[in-house]
Each structure stands twice: as structure tokens, then as C-alpha cells.
Scaffold this motif. Structure first.
Motif, PDB file in Angstrom:
ATOM      1  N   HIS A 138       0.841  -1.193   0.000  1.00  0.00           N
ATOM      2  CA  HIS A 138       0.000   0.000   0.000  1.00  0.00           C
ATOM      3  C   HIS A 138       0.877   1.244   0.000  1.00  0.00           C
ATOM      4  CE1 HIS A 138      -3.865   1.746   0.024  1.00  0.00           C
ATOM      5  NE2 HIS A 138      -3.909   2.124   1.290  1.00  0.00           N
ATOM      6  N   THR A 139       0.261   2.413   0.004  1.00  0.00           N
ATOM      7  CA  THR A 139       0.996   3.677  -0.097  1.00  0.00           C
ATOM      8  C   THR A 139       1.630   4.095   1.217  1.00  0.00           C
ATOM      9  OG1 THR A 139      -1.066   4.884   0.307  1.00  0.00           O
ATOM     10  CG2 THR A 139      -0.441   4.510  -1.996  1.00  0.00           C
ATOM     11  N   VAL A 140       1.238   3.468   2.304  1.00  0.00           N
ATOM     12  CA  VAL A 140       1.834   3.688   3.616  1.00  0.00           C
ATOM     13  C   VAL A 140       2.149   2.311   4.199  1.00  0.00           C
ATOM     14  CG1 VAL A 140       0.637   5.867   4.053  1.00  0.00           C
ATOM     15  CG2 VAL A 140      -0.450   3.708   4.721  1.00  0.00           C
ATOM     16  N   ASP A 159      -5.739  -3.114   3.064  1.00  0.00           N
ATOM     17  CA  ASP A 159      -5.652  -2.405   1.782  1.00  0.00           C
ATOM     18  C   ASP A 159      -4.361  -2.815   1.090  1.00  0.00           C
ATOM     19  OD1 ASP A 159      -7.928  -1.181   2.641  1.00  0.00           O
ATOM     20  OD2 ASP A 159      -7.191   0.873   2.410  1.00  0.00           O
ATOM     21  N   THR A 160      -4.482  -3.298  -0.137  1.00  0.00           N
ATOM     22  CA  THR A 160      -3.296  -3.818  -0.822  1.00  0.00           C
ATOM     23  C   THR A 160      -3.524  -3.837  -2.325  1.00  0.00           C
ATOM     24  OG1 THR A 160      -1.690  -5.639  -0.855  1.00  0.00           O
ATOM     25  CG2 THR A 160      -4.020  -6.245  -0.725  1.00  0.00           C
ATOM     26  N   GLU A 161      -2.441  -3.768  -3.068  1.00  0.00           N
ATOM     27  CA  GLU A 161      -2.495  -4.032  -4.495  1.00  0.00           C
ATOM     28  C   GLU A 161      -1.928  -5.431  -4.707  1.00  0.00           C
ATOM     29  OE1 GLU A 161      -0.684  -3.631  -7.780  1.00  0.00           O
ATOM     30  OE2 GLU A 161      -2.433  -2.965  -8.915  1.00  0.00           O
ATOM     31  N   ARG A 162      -1.347  -5.715  -5.866  1.00  0.00           N
ATOM     32  CA  ARG A 162      -0.834  -7.068  -6.135  1.00  0.00           C
ATOM     33  C   ARG A 162       0.200  -7.448  -5.066  1.00  0.00           C
ATOM     34  NH1 ARG A 162      -2.452  -7.851 -11.729  1.00  0.00           N
ATOM     35  NH2 ARG A 162      -3.115  -5.809 -12.517  1.00  0.00           N
ATOM     36  N   ASN A 163       0.066  -8.678  -4.556  1.00  0.00           N
ATOM     37  CA  ASN A 163       0.760  -9.011  -3.317  1.00  0.00           C
ATOM     38  C   ASN A 163       1.224 -10.475  -3.327  1.00  0.00           C
ATOM     39  OD1 ASN A 163       1.645  -9.115  -0.679  1.00  0.00           O
ATOM     40  ND2 ASN A 163      -0.276  -8.456   0.234  1.00  0.00           N
ATOM     41  N   PRO A 164       2.279 -10.809  -4.093  1.00  0.00           N
ATOM     42  CA  PRO A 164       2.719 -12.209  -4.185  1.00  0.00           C
ATOM     43  C   PRO A 164       3.074 -12.820  -2.836  1.00  0.00           C
ATOM     44  CG  PRO A 164       3.792 -10.845  -5.859  1.00  0.00           C
ATOM     45  CD  PRO A 164       3.067  -9.911  -4.952  1.00  0.00           C
ATOM     46  N   ASN A 186     -13.090  -1.143 -12.869  1.00  0.00           N
ATOM     47  CA  ASN A 186     -12.087  -1.193 -13.934  1.00  0.00           C
ATOM     48  C   ASN A 186     -11.925   0.135 -14.654  1.00  0.00           C
ATOM     49  OD1 ASN A 186     -11.266  -3.850 -13.532  1.00  0.00           O
ATOM     50  ND2 ASN A 186     -12.849  -4.682 -14.896  1.00  0.00           N
ATOM     51  N   ARG A 187     -12.978   0.932 -14.705  1.00  0.00           N
ATOM     52  CA  ARG A 187     -12.831   2.244 -15.360  1.00  0.00           C
ATOM     53  C   ARG A 187     -11.892   3.151 -14.575  1.00  0.00           C
ATOM     54  NH1 ARG A 187     -18.989   4.593 -14.355  1.00  0.00           N
ATOM     55  NH2 ARG A 187     -18.796   4.962 -12.105  1.00  0.00           N
ATOM     56  N   GLU A 188     -11.657   2.819 -13.300  1.00  0.00           N
ATOM     57  CA  GLU A 188     -10.738   3.580 -12.452  1.00  0.00           C
ATOM     58  C   GLU A 188      -9.473   2.769 -12.157  1.00  0.00           C
ATOM     59  OE1 GLU A 188     -11.173   6.584 -11.711  1.00  0.00           O
ATOM     60  OE2 GLU A 188     -13.328   7.041 -11.657  1.00  0.00           O
ATOM     61  N   ARG A 189      -9.154   1.816 -13.035  1.00  0.00           N
ATOM     62  CA  ARG A 189      -8.040   0.916 -12.741  1.00  0.00           C
ATOM     63  C   ARG A 189      -6.709   1.640 -12.656  1.00  0.00           C
ATOM     64  NH1 ARG A 189      -7.578  -3.035 -17.941  1.00  0.00           N
ATOM     65  NH2 ARG A 189      -5.596  -3.585 -16.939  1.00  0.00           N
ATOM     66  N   ASN A 190      -6.528   2.717 -13.413  1.00  0.00           N
ATOM     67  CA  ASN A 190      -5.280   3.480 -13.312  1.00  0.00           C
ATOM     68  C   ASN A 190      -5.160   4.153 -11.949  1.00  0.00           C
ATOM     69  OD1 ASN A 190      -4.470   2.783 -15.903  1.00  0.00           O
ATOM     70  ND2 ASN A 190      -5.448   4.572 -16.835  1.00  0.00           N
ATOM     71  N   LEU A 191      -6.280   4.687 -11.460  1.00  0.00           N
ATOM     72  CA  LEU A 191      -6.286   5.272 -10.129  1.00  0.00           C
ATOM     73  C   LEU A 191      -6.033   4.209  -9.065  1.00  0.00           C
ATOM     74  CD1 LEU A 191      -6.730   7.613  -8.182  1.00  0.00           C
ATOM     75  CD2 LEU A 191      -9.198   7.233  -8.372  1.00  0.00           C
ATOM     76  N   GLU A 193      -4.272   1.508  -9.413  1.00  0.00           N
ATOM     77  CA  GLU A 193      -2.855   1.158  -9.433  1.00  0.00           C
ATOM     78  C   GLU A 193      -2.010   2.224  -8.746  1.00  0.00           C
ATOM     79  OE1 GLU A 193      -1.859   0.468 -13.491  1.00  0.00           O
ATOM     80  OE2 GLU A 193      -3.032  -1.372 -13.645  1.00  0.00           O
ATOM     81  N   ARG A 194      -2.334   3.510  -9.006  1.00  0.00           N
ATOM     82  CA  ARG A 194      -1.557   4.591  -8.398  1.00  0.00           C
ATOM     83  C   ARG A 194      -1.740   4.628  -6.888  1.00  0.00           C
ATOM     84  NH1 ARG A 194      -3.620   7.692 -12.663  1.00  0.00           N
ATOM     85  NH2 ARG A 194      -4.892   8.945 -11.226  1.00  0.00           N
TER      86      ARG A 194
END
Length: 263
Positions: A138-140, A159-164, A186-191, A193-194
Motif C-alpha cells: 500500500h501507499t503507507v 488495503d493492498t495491491e498485487r501481493n505475491p 475497472n474504469r478507475e483501474r489506473n487510479l 494502481e496509483r
């Protein structure tokens, strides 16, 4: 173990409360706005708070809860979190500007709260439960948790993004229930990812990391209120959710505030 969903939304709106889970009566996982639905008696019974990270939707009710119950307790509320999360709470919330520093009130020797640093990979024993601290991306600084029960582990990704690293550990567990975030459509998938959150597109890739032959209920949490229906529809397209039809791959459900589970 009883899991009570106090809040599981990615933001507030009518009937939408942010992340918080009550395990039995005395252990709170995250302290979002859902905590406000507890009675004073219920809040007073909470001895331990496990935080995944410092973002407001996961800690907003913590200072208010402590203020509400401090005079009714004889022991401090013990807050368990990464050192980075504790540092953020001390600097930005319990700082005598935004809110009193309850780790020094009424005295430093007998405060209303105490802070207890944790580390990823650590296993805690709190309130009669074994709790493993899981990695999050995550961002923090952030973590997830796995709480062992007689029927398997309750796993919360936080809260997490891709997490192997998460899947490498989860695939070694007997999982009774997985709670995983999908904050954006999915329409906000870029957000997504950021901001290091999942969208249905990324969720599909993450669920592909589950070892074949393993099956357990998967509950979607942290959806933005304005996008919840779209998010669940997009998940439906790649992996059928309840009610089940043919060719079901995963047992995916939408988590709702007010739900209770016995594990």
C-alpha cells in the motif's frame, strides 16, 4: 470465533461505514466509522485494537472511541500496529492538536491507551487468539491479518495491491474465509494502481494465485459506495458470484456491514 462486520465500505454515505471488524467482544480489527454503531458497553469491552495501516477510513473512530470509554475502563486499550502506523497516529492524531495524547493521559504511568509495535510475519496471541501479521502492498506501511480458528483462518488482506508474498503464505494455510479489498472499478483501474488498491481486473490476477484445489468463501470489501454495483458486476464477468451458475471458479460474495460469521 464470531466476526461482526461493523464497516466494510471504502467511504461514507447512508448505510456505508468504513472498515472495522469486531472479533468476539474484545478485539477490534481496524477502527473505521463502523465502530460508532457499538454501544458504550460494547466499546468498553474492547481490550485490543489491531490496525492495518494509518489511513483515516481505518482509524477515524479510534480517538473518539477511546474518549467515549476511557472513564469506564480500569486498563488501557492496547493498540497493535506497525511502528510506522504508530508514528503516524502519534504525529497526526494523538498529538494534542487534533486530539489529546491519550498515551499520556491521565498520566504517562497509567494512560488510556498503549501502543504495541508489530512486524510482518509475527504471530501474536491476543484475547485467546493466534493472529499472524501478513504483508500488504500500500501507499503507507500496511499489513493484513490471519486469525486462527477451529475451522481455519479468517484472513483479511487489508488495503493492498498485487501481493505475491501474501499468497505464498495464504496458500500454506487452512483458510475458512478470505476478506479482500476491491476499492475501484475497472474504469478507475489506473487510479487503483496509483493508490495501490485492487480493481476487478487486478483482483482476477490475484485470485489466480490461489493454489488449485483450494476453495473457500471470498468476501469483497472496501468498495467505493458510488461504484459498488459496477465493481460487483465486473467481478461477475470474470468469476461468477452468488447466486452460482455453471462453471463456478471461486465462491465470491459482497461483504456488508451488519453481517456476522461464526468460524
Amino acid at each position: 470465533m464470531k466476526v461482526r462486520v461493523l464497516g466494510c465500505s471504502g467511504a461514507i454515505a447512508k448505510d456505508c461505514r468504513t472498515t472495522s471488524f469486531l472479533l468476539d467482544h474484545d478485539l477490534l480489527v481496524d477502527a473505521g466509522t463502523g465502530v460508532g454503531d457499538l454501544s458504550l458497553e460494547e466499546m468498553s469491552s474492547i481490550d485490543h485494537v489491531l490496525l492495518t495501516h494509518s489511513h483515516l477510513d481505518h482509524v477515524a473512530a479510534l480517538p473518539l472511541m477511546v474518549d467515549a470509554i476511557a472513564s469506564q475502563r480500569t486498563t488501557p486499550v492496547r493498540i497493535h500496529a506497525l511502528q510506522g502506523t504508530i508514528d503516524a497516529l502519534k504525529a497526526h492524531i494523538f498529538n494534542d492538536v487534533i486530539w489529546p495524547d491519550f498515551s499520556k493521559i491521565p498520566t504517562p504511568e497509567a494512560p488510556f491507551v498503549t501502543f504495541h509495535p508489530i512486524e510482518i510475519g509475527q504471530t501474536l496471541f491476543l484475547a485467546g487468539k493466534y493472529i499472524e501479521v501478513l504483508p500488504a502492498v500500500h501507499t503507507v506501511p500496511a499489513v493484513g491479518y490471519a486469525v486462527a480458528t477451529a475451522n481455519g483462518s479468517w484472513v483479511f488482506t487489508g488495503d493492498t495491491e498485487r501481493n505475491p508474498a501474501l499468497w505464498a503464505r495464504v496458500n500454506q494455510m487452512n483458510v475458512a474465509m478470505l476478506v479482500i479489498e476491491t476499492a475501484f472499478s475497472n474504469r478507475e483501474r489506473n487510479l487503483a494502481e496509483r493508490s495501490l488498491h485492487l480493481s476487478p481486473h487486478a483482483l482476477a490476477s490475484e485470485l489466480d494465485c490461489i493454489d488449485r484445489g483450494k476453495s473457500y468463501p471470498i468476501y469483497i470489501t472496501h468498495t467505493k459506495p458510488a461504484e459498488t454495483e459496477l465493481i460487483m458486476a465486473e467481478i461477475q464477468r470474470f468469476d461468477q458470484t452468488q447466486p452460482f451458475g455453471a462453471n463456478v471458479s471461486h465462491d465470491i460474495r459482497w461483504l456488508r456491514a451488519g453481517q456476522e460469521f461464526d468460524l
